[in-house]
Scaffold this motif. Structure first.
Motif, mmCIF file in Angstrom:
data_model
loop_
_atom_site.group_PDB
_atom_site.id
_atom_site.type_symbol
_atom_site.label_atom_id
_atom_site.label_comp_id
_atom_site.label_asym_id
_atom_site.label_seq_id
_atom_site.Cartn_x
_atom_site.Cartn_y
_atom_site.Cartn_z
ATOM 1 N N SER A 156 0.860 -1.196 0.000
ATOM 2 C CA SER A 156 0.000 0.000 0.000
ATOM 3 C C SER A 156 0.889 1.236 0.000
ATOM 4 N N PRO A 157 0.340 2.410 -0.326
ATOM 5 C CA PRO A 157 1.161 3.634 -0.421
ATOM 6 C C PRO A 157 1.344 4.364 0.894
ATOM 7 N N PHE A 158 0.985 3.722 2.063
ATOM 8 C CA PHE A 158 1.016 4.469 3.316
ATOM 9 C C PHE A 158 2.421 4.957 3.659
ATOM 10 N N LEU A 159 3.403 4.022 3.657
ATOM 11 C CA LEU A 159 4.766 4.402 4.042
ATOM 12 C C LEU A 159 5.344 5.441 3.087
ATOM 13 N N THR A 160 5.110 5.245 1.797
ATOM 14 C CA THR A 160 5.631 6.197 0.810
ATOM 15 C C THR A 160 5.033 7.580 1.011
ATOM 16 N N GLN A 161 3.705 7.603 1.275
ATOM 17 C CA GLN A 161 3.048 8.896 1.441
ATOM 18 C C GLN A 161 3.489 9.576 2.734
ATOM 19 N N MET A 162 3.676 8.810 3.804
ATOM 20 C CA MET A 162 4.144 9.399 5.060
ATOM 21 C C MET A 162 5.537 10.002 4.871
ATOM 22 N N ALA A 163 6.413 9.272 4.204
ATOM 23 C CA ALA A 163 7.771 9.777 3.995
ATOM 24 C C ALA A 163 7.775 11.008 3.097
ATOM 25 N N ARG A 164 6.812 11.088 2.151
ATOM 26 C CA ARG A 164 6.759 12.229 1.240
ATOM 27 C C ARG A 164 6.087 13.442 1.876
ATOM 28 N N ASP A 165 4.967 13.223 2.565
ATOM 29 C CA ASP A 165 4.192 14.338 3.103
ATOM 30 C C ASP A 165 4.756 14.874 4.414
ATOM 31 N N TYR A 166 5.444 14.029 5.174
ATOM 32 C CA TYR A 166 5.982 14.433 6.471
ATOM 33 C C TYR A 166 7.475 14.103 6.503
ATOM 34 N N VAL A 167 8.227 14.906 5.764
ATOM 35 C CA VAL A 167 9.663 14.623 5.611
ATOM 36 C C VAL A 167 10.410 14.786 6.924
ATOM 37 N N GLN A 168 9.788 15.486 7.919
ATOM 38 C CA GLN A 168 10.464 15.684 9.185
ATOM 39 C C GLN A 168 10.448 14.436 10.060
ATOM 40 N N LEU A 169 9.617 13.442 9.722
ATOM 41 C CA LEU A 169 9.581 12.199 10.481
ATOM 42 C C LEU A 169 10.840 11.376 10.212
ATOM 43 N N THR A 170 11.409 10.843 11.289
ATOM 44 C CA THR A 170 12.576 9.982 11.125
ATOM 45 C C THR A 170 12.127 8.580 10.730
#
Length: 338
Positions: free
Chosen positions: A243-257
């Motif tokens: 699913s695109p969840f991890l990709t979208q989180m990394a793209r939309d919230y780049v400040q997350l480690t």
């Protein structure tokens, strides 16, 4: 540089001189012979400059024809045209009249193009001419040859500018065409790469769904307790890969480690702080700090929003997450909530 007379101005001067010459013909020849001769020479000079203006318009796109035509018109503008011959040189090429021959009776003027001497205008008398003066040439003829050389240089400068402009335009068109072809080729390559990427992704997802997930699903039903929690996390992680969840989180919230993204995935899948701490071999206090940092970076601080609900509402729950029975999911959620 003095302003050159226009074609219309030259034509007007020629007409005036012709009229004046016609008036003088009715007077006694013995009193007006010198004036008549001067007027004849002046008419020839103006006619020469006028002819060059006409040739400029007629042969503007043919440098060779222009220079040869100007050369041919020069002898008849001198005092003794039957003995005169002319030559115009430009760069490494010469344009001459019929029966041209060099002699000691010569007058010349430089042709200047773009501020640099590029050639000469030469007029010769092939043989000695009947003249009472030391030089067979009139002073007006020296002024005429300078005017001719100046006008020829001006026309050649304009021709060169036009040729350079055409060459630049052709070069730009060729570069534009090459760029368009390169863009078309690049788009084709990018499209092919995108197709290959989609094909690889579809193949990986298909292998996960057809080969790995059935095994994990059967294993999850066989084990109990803490081991089942590990298998459940494995199944949910595999579903997140599909699913695109991890990709979208990394793209939309780049400040997350990366650690915070991993913890977010566990929270989204319904794991408690204690379960996350056990699985990651960290303390529950560390998990709470991760949750606080995640809420702050997602803009949820001081908002009454459940973090798990917020993460579950994010895009990514595609068909890969719903491909199993509702009963099995209910059993697993019950197990992970213990």
């Amino acid at each position: 540089m003095p302003k050159l007379p226009t074609r219309a101005e030259l034509q007007h001067q020629v007409d005036v001189l012709h009229s004046r010459f016609a008036e003088l013909q009715v007077q006694p020849a013995q009193t007006l012979s010198d004036l008549e001769l001067a007027l004849r020479e002046r008419v020839k000079e103006l006619d020469c400059l006028y002819t060059i203006s006409v040739l400029q318009e007629t042969h503007f796109h043919s440098r060779d024809r222009f220079l040869q035509s100007v050369t041919d018109c020069l002898p008849r503008s001198w005092q003794f045209p039957e003995y005169a011959c002319a030559r115009i040189t430009y760069r490494d090429k010469a344009y001459v009249t019929e029966r041209f021959a060099e002699s000691q009776w010569r007058m010349t003027a430089s042709v200047v193009v773009d501020g640099m001497p590029q050639g000469t205008v030469d007029v010769y008398y092939r043989t000695v001419v009947p003249s009472a003066a030391d030089s067979p040439f009139l002073k007006e003829e020296y002024a005429l040859i300078r005017a001719v050389a100046e006008r020829v240089g001006s026309v050649l400068t304009h021709m060169k500018a036009e040729a350079d402009l055409r060459d630049a335009h052709r070069t730009i068109q060729m570069e534009h065409q090459a760029l368009q072809e390169s863009n078309i080729a690049l788009r084709a390559v990018l499209a092919r790469l995108e197709d290959e990427k989609q094909a690889i992704r579809a193949s990986v997802l298909a292998n996960i769904q057809k080969i790995i997930m059935p095994i994990v699903f059967e294993l999850e039903l066989e084990v109990t307790g803490r081991q089942r929690s590990y298998v459940t996390l494995l199944r949910q992680s595999l579903q997140e890969i599909a699913s695109p969840f991890l990709t979208q989180m990394a793209r939309d919230y780049v400040q997350l480690t990366p650690v915070e993204i991993a913890v977010s995935t566990m929270i989204r899948n319904g794991l408690s702080n204690k379960e996350i701490a056990q699985l990651r071999c960290i303390s529950a206090a560390t998990v709470r700090r991760h949750r606080e940092n995640i809420r702050r970076k997602l803009g949820l601080r001081n908002r009454k929003v459940n973090l798990a609900t917020f993460l579950q509402s994010a895009p990514g729950r595609d068909s890969a997450s719903n491909s199993y029975s509702a009963a099995s999911l209910t059993d697993m959620e019950t197990e992970t909530s213990r």
